[in-house]
Motif scaffolding. Sequence first.
Motif, short mmCIF file in Angstrom:
data_model
loop_
_atom_site.label_atom_id
_atom_site.label_comp_id
_atom_site.label_asym_id
_atom_site.label_seq_id
_atom_site.Cartn_x
_atom_site.Cartn_y
_atom_site.Cartn_z
N ASN A 1 0.85 -1.20 0.00
CA ASN A 1 0.00 0.00 0.00
C ASN A 1 0.88 1.24 0.00
O ASN A 1 1.86 1.34 0.76
CB ASN A 1 -0.93 0.02 1.22
CG ASN A 1 -2.02 1.07 1.06
OD1 ASN A 1 -1.74 2.27 0.97
ND2 ASN A 1 -3.26 0.63 0.99
N LEU A 2 0.55 2.19 -0.86
CA LEU A 2 1.38 3.40 -1.02
C LEU A 2 1.50 4.20 0.28
O LEU A 2 2.48 4.92 0.48
CB LEU A 2 0.81 4.27 -2.14
CG LEU A 2 1.16 3.76 -3.54
CD1 LEU A 2 0.21 4.32 -4.59
CD2 LEU A 2 2.60 4.12 -3.89
N LYS B 1 -11.22 4.84 2.40
CA LYS B 1 -11.20 4.97 0.94
C LYS B 1 -12.57 5.40 0.42
O LYS B 1 -13.56 4.69 0.56
CB LYS B 1 -10.85 3.63 0.28
CG LYS B 1 -9.41 3.22 0.24
CD LYS B 1 -8.44 4.11 -0.47
CE LYS B 1 -8.54 4.26 -1.95
NZ LYS B 1 -7.43 5.14 -2.47
N SER C 1 -8.08 4.52 -10.87
CA SER C 1 -9.14 5.15 -11.66
C SER C 1 -8.73 6.49 -12.27
O SER C 1 -9.58 7.22 -12.76
CB SER C 1 -10.38 5.33 -10.79
OG SER C 1 -10.12 6.29 -9.80
N GLY C 2 -7.44 6.85 -12.21
CA GLY C 2 -6.99 8.06 -12.89
C GLY C 2 -7.18 9.34 -12.12
O GLY C 2 -6.95 10.43 -12.64
N GLY D 1 -5.73 9.67 -9.03
CA GLY D 1 -4.62 9.76 -8.09
C GLY D 1 -4.87 9.22 -6.69
O GLY D 1 -4.17 9.62 -5.76
N GLY E 1 -4.20 6.45 -4.89
CA GLY E 1 -3.06 5.96 -4.13
C GLY E 1 -1.99 7.02 -3.96
O GLY E 1 -1.38 7.15 -2.89
N ASP F 1 -3.13 9.50 -1.37
CA ASP F 1 -3.01 8.90 -0.03
C ASP F 1 -1.56 8.96 0.44
O ASP F 1 -1.27 9.28 1.60
CB ASP F 1 -3.43 7.42 -0.05
CG ASP F 1 -4.91 7.23 -0.36
OD1 ASP F 1 -5.66 8.22 -0.31
OD2 ASP F 1 -5.29 6.07 -0.64
N ASP G 1 2.60 10.86 -9.73
CA ASP G 1 1.57 11.81 -9.29
C ASP G 1 1.77 12.29 -7.84
O ASP G 1 1.06 13.19 -7.40
CB ASP G 1 0.18 11.16 -9.38
CG ASP G 1 -0.40 11.25 -10.79
OD1 ASP G 1 0.11 12.04 -11.60
OD2 ASP G 1 -1.38 10.53 -11.05
N1 LIG Z 1 -3.59 3.64 -0.91
C1 LIG Z 1 -3.95 3.02 -2.04
N2 LIG Z 1 -5.15 3.29 -2.61
C2 LIG Z 1 -5.50 2.69 -3.77
N3 LIG Z 1 -4.75 1.79 -4.40
C3 LIG Z 1 -3.55 1.49 -3.88
C4 LIG Z 1 -3.11 2.10 -2.70
N4 LIG Z 1 -1.88 1.63 -2.43
C5 LIG Z 1 -1.57 0.78 -3.41
N5 LIG Z 1 -2.57 0.67 -4.29
C6 LIG Z 1 -2.54 -0.15 -5.54
O1 LIG Z 1 -2.22 0.77 -6.60
C7 LIG Z 1 -3.00 0.55 -7.76
C8 LIG Z 1 -3.28 1.92 -8.45
O2 LIG Z 1 -4.17 2.67 -7.68
P1 LIG Z 1 -4.31 4.27 -7.70
O3 LIG Z 1 -5.56 4.58 -6.96
O4 LIG Z 1 -3.06 4.91 -7.24
O5 LIG Z 1 -4.62 4.54 -9.19
P2 LIG Z 1 -4.10 5.30 -10.45
O6 LIG Z 1 -5.19 5.23 -11.44
O7 LIG Z 1 -2.75 4.75 -10.83
O8 LIG Z 1 -3.95 6.77 -10.09
P3 LIG Z 1 -3.39 7.89 -11.07
O9 LIG Z 1 -3.08 7.26 -12.40
O10 LIG Z 1 -4.42 8.93 -11.16
O11 LIG Z 1 -2.19 8.33 -10.29
C9 LIG Z 1 -4.24 -0.18 -7.28
O12 LIG Z 1 -4.61 -1.18 -8.18
C10 LIG Z 1 -3.87 -0.77 -5.90
O13 LIG Z 1 -3.70 -2.17 -5.93
#
Ligand SMILES: Nc1ncnc2c1ncn2[C@@H]1O[C@H](COP(=O)(O)OP(=O)(O)OP(=O)(O)O)[C@@H](O)[C@H]1O
Length: 287
Positions: free
Chosen positions: A68-69, A89, A95-96, A98, A100, A103, A130
């Motif tokens: 987890n980030l 959450k 979902s684009g 940001g 993670g 967070d 990001d």
């Molecule tokens: N705190 C967190 N919240 C959501 N996903 C997390 C988190 N930590 C790790 N992950 C992993 O990171 C992956 C990407 O999630 P995130 O919500 O960062 O999406 P993203 O679409 O890459 O965001 P963006 O492209 O806008 O930066 C998820 O599939 C999940 O398994």
Amino acid sequence: MPPIEVFAPAKVNLALHVTGRREDGYHLLDSLVAFAPFGDHLTLAPAPVLSLTVTGPEGAGVPEGPENLVLRAAALLPGGQGAAITLDKRLPAASGIGGGSSDAAAMLRGLALLRGASLPEDRGLELGADVPMCLDPRPARVRGIGEDIAPVTLPPLPAVLVNPRVSVPTPAVFKALTARDNPPMAPIPGFASTTDCIDWLAGQRNDLEAPAKAIAPGIAAALSALATLPGCGLARMSGSGATCFGLFATLTEAETAFTHLRATRPEWWSACGALGDQRTLSQARRA
Ligand SMILES: Nc1ncnc2c1ncn2[C@@H]1O[C@H](COP(=O)(O)OP(=O)(O)OP(=O)(O)O)[C@@H](O)[C@H]1O
Ligand SMILES: C[C@](O)(CO)[C@H](O)COP(=O)(O)OP(=O)(O)OC[C@H]1O[C@@H](n2ccc(N)nc2=O)[C@H](O)[C@@H]1O
């Protein structure tokens, strides 16, 4: 000591131009970002060791382990003090918008307060492209792979966000690009009004929209649902998708459109609010 609360706002790429590619495969971007008044919530309670509990309507499937980030961010800051972290959450993962990354940035702000530590020199870039922009959640033009950040002034941008419940992995979308050396954004003018800004944005692009749509056709449905809402001045995808946003001249129009969209598409994730500067809302504070 009372717990610390930190807000992790959703990030929206109002425009995202892919202008090149580095030798290591990362893409060079030219993007205009703003932040929403809704997002995830973190609570950090002082504790002997570090632990993470994920709760909330979008918590299912989000890892609670070291991947987890939030925990990866904690490992970057010096100071041995632990914390019992709760991550509420509200933003859909992958979902684009940001989730993670925001967070991770909120965790860095919270731990900096809890441990009296300073922020990492790369501002969290090693955790994700990001993260640096999410550390200081205000409107900005972002270049490089996400490290070159110049704050800009934008009028408030009333918006409806919708995720058609498809998740698209960011690397797959970049890989599916057919052109990687596209023109940058036009110079950003001073905007006299929200409508002015929406009109200017309509002349910019999200270069990741076409490849993301090819991977996940549900994105086209989300975009057309937004575009047909009364008062919607622009419908576009954020980041690598699949979340899309619609912009409106007033918050009242956006709220009316949101109520309608939520009623007609209850199976989609959706949210409404004015995009802009969320620094005040996002400051780490003691509960
Ligand atoms: N705190 C967190 N919240 C959501 N996903 C997390 C988190 N930590 C790790 N992950 C992993 O990171 C992956 C990407 O999630 P995130 O919500 O960062 O999406 P993203 O679409 O890459 O965001 P963006 O492209 O806008 O930066 C998820 O599939 C999940 O398994
Ligand atoms: C699409 C954006 O959300 C726009 O703000 C970001 O560029 C992506 O940011 P992010 O999710 O924090 O991305 P990271 O976790 O750093 O990278 C995930 C993957 O996306 C690709 N990636 C990401 C950023 C970038 N500038 N070029 C890339 O090619 C790489 O394959 C990378 O391995």
